[in-house]
Design a protein around this motif. Structure first.
Motif, PDB file in Angstrom:
ATOM      1  N   ASP A   1       0.835  -1.205   0.000  1.00 56.74           N
ATOM      2  CA  ASP A   1       0.000   0.000   0.000  1.00 56.74           C
ATOM      3  C   ASP A   1       0.869   1.255   0.000  1.00 56.74           C
ATOM      4  N   LYS A   2       1.959   1.236   0.771  1.00 56.00           N
ATOM      5  CA  LYS A   2       2.851   2.404   0.823  1.00 56.00           C
ATOM      6  C   LYS A   2       3.521   2.628  -0.522  1.00 56.00           C
ATOM      7  N   ARG A   3       3.957   1.530  -1.161  1.00 52.94           N
ATOM      8  CA  ARG A   3       4.576   1.669  -2.480  1.00 52.94           C
ATOM      9  C   ARG A   3       3.591   2.254  -3.487  1.00 52.94           C
ATOM     10  N   LEU A   4       2.355   1.805  -3.414  1.00 47.36           N
ATOM     11  CA  LEU A   4       1.336   2.320  -4.329  1.00 47.36           C
ATOM     12  C   LEU A   4       1.089   3.807  -4.095  1.00 47.36           C
ATOM     13  N   LEU A   5       1.035   4.207  -2.825  1.00 51.40           N
ATOM     14  CA  LEU A   5       0.812   5.618  -2.495  1.00 51.40           C
ATOM     15  C   LEU A   5       1.968   6.475  -3.009  1.00 51.40           C
ATOM     16  N   LEU A   6       3.201   6.013  -2.782  1.00 44.52           N
ATOM     17  CA  LEU A   6       4.374   6.757  -3.230  1.00 44.52           C
ATOM     18  C   LEU A   6       4.414   6.853  -4.753  1.00 44.52           C
ATOM     19  N   ALA A   7       4.140   5.745  -5.411  1.00 50.56           N
ATOM     20  CA  ALA A   7       4.164   5.734  -6.877  1.00 50.56           C
ATOM     21  C   ALA A   7       3.118   6.692  -7.450  1.00 50.56           C
ATOM     22  N   SER A   8       1.933   6.697  -6.830  1.00 49.25           N
ATOM     23  CA  SER A   8       0.864   7.575  -7.297  1.00 49.25           C
ATOM     24  C   SER A   8       1.237   9.045  -7.091  1.00 49.25           C
ATOM     25  N   ALA A   9       1.771   9.370  -5.909  1.00 48.97           N
ATOM     26  CA  ALA A   9       2.154  10.758  -5.620  1.00 48.97           C
ATOM     27  C   ALA A   9       3.268  11.218  -6.551  1.00 48.97           C
ATOM     28  N   ARG A  10       4.228  10.340  -6.818  1.00 53.89           N
ATOM     29  CA  ARG A  10       5.340  10.700  -7.707  1.00 53.89           C
ATOM     30  C   ARG A  10       4.836  10.900  -9.132  1.00 53.89           C
ATOM     31  N   ALA A  11       3.930  10.030  -9.582  1.00 54.43           N
ATOM     32  CA  ALA A  11       3.377  10.168 -10.936  1.00 54.43           C
ATOM     33  C   ALA A  11       2.636  11.496 -11.081  1.00 54.43           C
ATOM     34  N   ASP A  12       1.845  11.841 -10.055  1.00 51.92           N
ATOM     35  CA  ASP A  12       1.129  13.123 -10.104  1.00 51.92           C
ATOM     36  C   ASP A  12       2.097  14.300 -10.147  1.00 51.92           C
TER      37      ASP A  12
END
Length: 596
Positions: free
Chosen positions: A3-14
């Motif tokens: 879940d943390k990896r997904l959150l980080l990946a999403s924030a970085r993509a944005d």
């Protein structure tokens, strides 16, 4: 973790798409700040572009002190596929120790190897460059890295600080694959960094050790402000930081640096730029024949002593002044300059001859000329150069003896350059006539040691004052720049950019105010109006060479600086334009002290 990896990946993509909220919710603050810095530096999010530095000191004091701790740390992590790395204060890797061969091969593929740089502005968020930007230890795991190819790794880094100045000298880092990451890495690296700092404290050189020991003794015996000033370090207690503001501290430190090679002890009343007056009691610390620095005890003076009124100056009236040296008509914040000014002013008021010492171009004649104009309006001041005295010593003696001091006064320039025969002839002529009413004073280079005994000549003067060189007047530099620019380009309102100000401030000014005027004159020719940029300044201003350069070396240095400027700081492109290898370019940048 997923879940943390997904959150980080999403924030970085944005963030990369330009859609990310400024606060990057769910991302640690130091990581979000690092991502933004990486983005602003133009770091490519999909590949590592780590520069290589060929001329690093792999046997430096930092490496020597860190080696035992790295050996111990390597033993502690030997059961896990990890590596320990040490970098310098610019994120360049000086040493790497691997616990297994295969982890080393993986790290080599991302250029995390000896000689490569890992500053944040080149490779994005990581456990080395981010430590230097953040100023504290960090643990960067997986998707917290900015660059895709680093997201399979985890790294914990801690700063290694100089025990005297507190400046970060390097970074200690533990790296591994993100699957093997553990919080213990962060604890281990912080503890080891502290032990390296302790070794640096014990390993300080003899001069630093002597200076620090004397400082510690003095500080333990007084509640007053105490400061130790050495060639490469400054140590001050809390009382010093509380007593003086940054501008006053800068002026006082310049004064101490100026006094250190000239006096073994000082007990001065020092006028500071804010108007505050302090008493400085100091003594030098020596190791053999070398001066380690000076320890000063600073106390405020609360009496009613007032500073000399700062003058509002205009252009000097005499053509001699303009021809001799560039006018210095800026109220100085330098305590050493103002003390010398007081001595000269007092000598003029008492009709006493005065010897003004200082480096060539530091404003010696200018100070005399300006004070004569203020205190003796209508009197013409003339400078007689040493070469003229050499040709006609007896005629000059007659001129000084017969001059009317209400009309004409004379200053002998650079008397330290006179030979013994000339000195004897001049003083003999003046001795026969009994006095020299036309002699106001003389200038001499305080940094030179004459080969002859000039006692007979110096006996003609009743007072002496020593002017500090421009490098010890950092608080005056930009005021002088503004004044000279106004004189060179009146009504144009020329301004100086931040980068140009930084270049001017780092240059050592061996030619003092005269050289500053020459630099600004050539700069105004390039940029007659608007804002002066760093690239408008002469190339040599961006070089701080440790030794005098031959003419051919100066030409090569200027060519390198020009190439770097034209490549907008890209040293790889500059090397290609010059026909150098990158390693050759880095070596020459270090050789010439290029700071661009």
């Amino acid at each position: 973790m997923s879940d943390k990896r997904l959150l980080l990946a999403s924030a970085r993509a944005d963030l990369l798409d330009g859609n990310g909220a400024p606060e990057c919710p769910g991302v640690p603050d130091h990581v979000a700040a690092s991502w933004r810095r990486s983005l602003s530096h133009g770091v490519h999010p999909n590949s590592v572009d780590s520069p290589y530095f060929a001329e690093l000191d792999f046997e430096s004091r930092l490496v020597r002190c860190a080696q035992p701790e790295i050996d111990q740390l390597s033993e502690q992590i030997s059961d896990m596929p990890m590596c320990v790395a040490l970098t310098d204060g610019q994120a360049r890797i000086l040493l790497r120790r691997d616990s297994s061969q295969w982890i080393g091969k993986i790290l080599d593929r991302v250029y995390f190897a000896k000689g490569f740089g890992y500053e944040e502005g080149a490779v994005g968020t990581n456990g080395v460059g981010t430590v230097l930007e953040f100023g504290q230890s960090v643990h960067i795991v997986g998707a917290e890295h900015f660059v895709d190819t680093l997201q399979s790794f985890a790294c914990a880094g801690a700063p290694v600080r100089d025990p005297f100045s507190g400046r970060i000298e390097g970074v200690l880092d533990i790296s591994c694959l993100s699957d093997h990451s553990t919080p213990i890495m962060h604890s281990l690296v912080r503890a080891a960094a502290k032990r390296i700092e302790h070794r640096l404290l014990l390993d300080r050189n003899e001069a630093q050790q002597a200076l620090f020991e004397v400082y510690s003794r003095v500080d333990s015996r007084t509640r007053d402000a105490v400061v130790a000033v050495g060639p490469r370090c400054i140590v001050a207690n809390t009382a010093m930081q509380t007593l003086l503001g940054s501008t006053d501290q800068e002026a006082l430190l310049d004064h101490i640096r100026f006094m250190t090679p000239r006096h073994s002890t000082v007990d001065d009343k020092v006028d500071l730029p804010s108007g505050m007056q302090v008493r400085l009691r100091g003594s030098t610390v020596t190791v053999g024949e070398d001066i380690a620095g000076m320890i000063g005890v600073v106390t405020p003076i609360h009496d009613d002593v007032r500073l000399i009124p700062r003058r509002q100056c205009a252009t000097a009236a005499t053509s001699d002044l303009v021809a001799a040296e560039p006018p210095h008509q800026v109220a100085s914040s330098s305590p050493a300059w103002r003390a010398a000014e007081t001595i000269v002013r007092s000598a003029l008021g008492a009709d006493e001859t005065v010897l003004v010492l200082g480096e060539s171009g530091s404003g010696r004649f200018t100070l005399l000329a300006e004070l004569v104009r203020l205190q003796r309006p209508g009197v013409r001041l003339h400078r007689i150069e040493a070469r003229q005295v050499e040709k006609e010593p007896c005629e000059i003696g007659c001129l000084l003896a017969e001059a009317d001091p209400q009309v004409d006064l004379y200053v002998l320039g650079d008397v330290d350059q006179l030979c013994g025969r000339t000195v004897n002839a001049l003083t003999a002529c003046l001795g026969e006539r009994g006095s020299a009413p036309g002699l106001l004073g003389a200038t001499a280079n305080a940094s030179e040691r004459p080969d002859i005994d000039q006692g007979a000549l110096f006996a003609l003067f009743r007072q002496s004052a020593t002017l500090p060189p421009l490098r010890y007047r950092t608080g005056d530099l930009m005021a002088l720049v503004r004044f000279i620019l106004h004189e060179l380009a009146p009504h144009r309102e020329l301004q100086v950019s931040h980068d140009a100000t930084r270049v001017l401030g780092r240059y050592r000014w061996p030619g003092n105010i005269r050289e500053l005027r020459e630099v600004l004159a050539s700069t105004v020719a390039r940029r007659p109006v608007g804002v002066i940029q760093a690239e408008d300044l002469p190339a040599y201003c961006q070089s701080v060479s440790r030794s005098p350069l031959r003419q051919v070396d100066q030409i090569e240095r200027d060519a390198i600086i020009t190439a770097i400027r034209q490549a907008s700081g890209n040293r790889k492109a500059a090397a290609a334009a010059l026909g150098f290898s990158r390693s050759t370019l880095y070596r020459k940048i270090q050789l010439y002290g290029i700071t661009d």
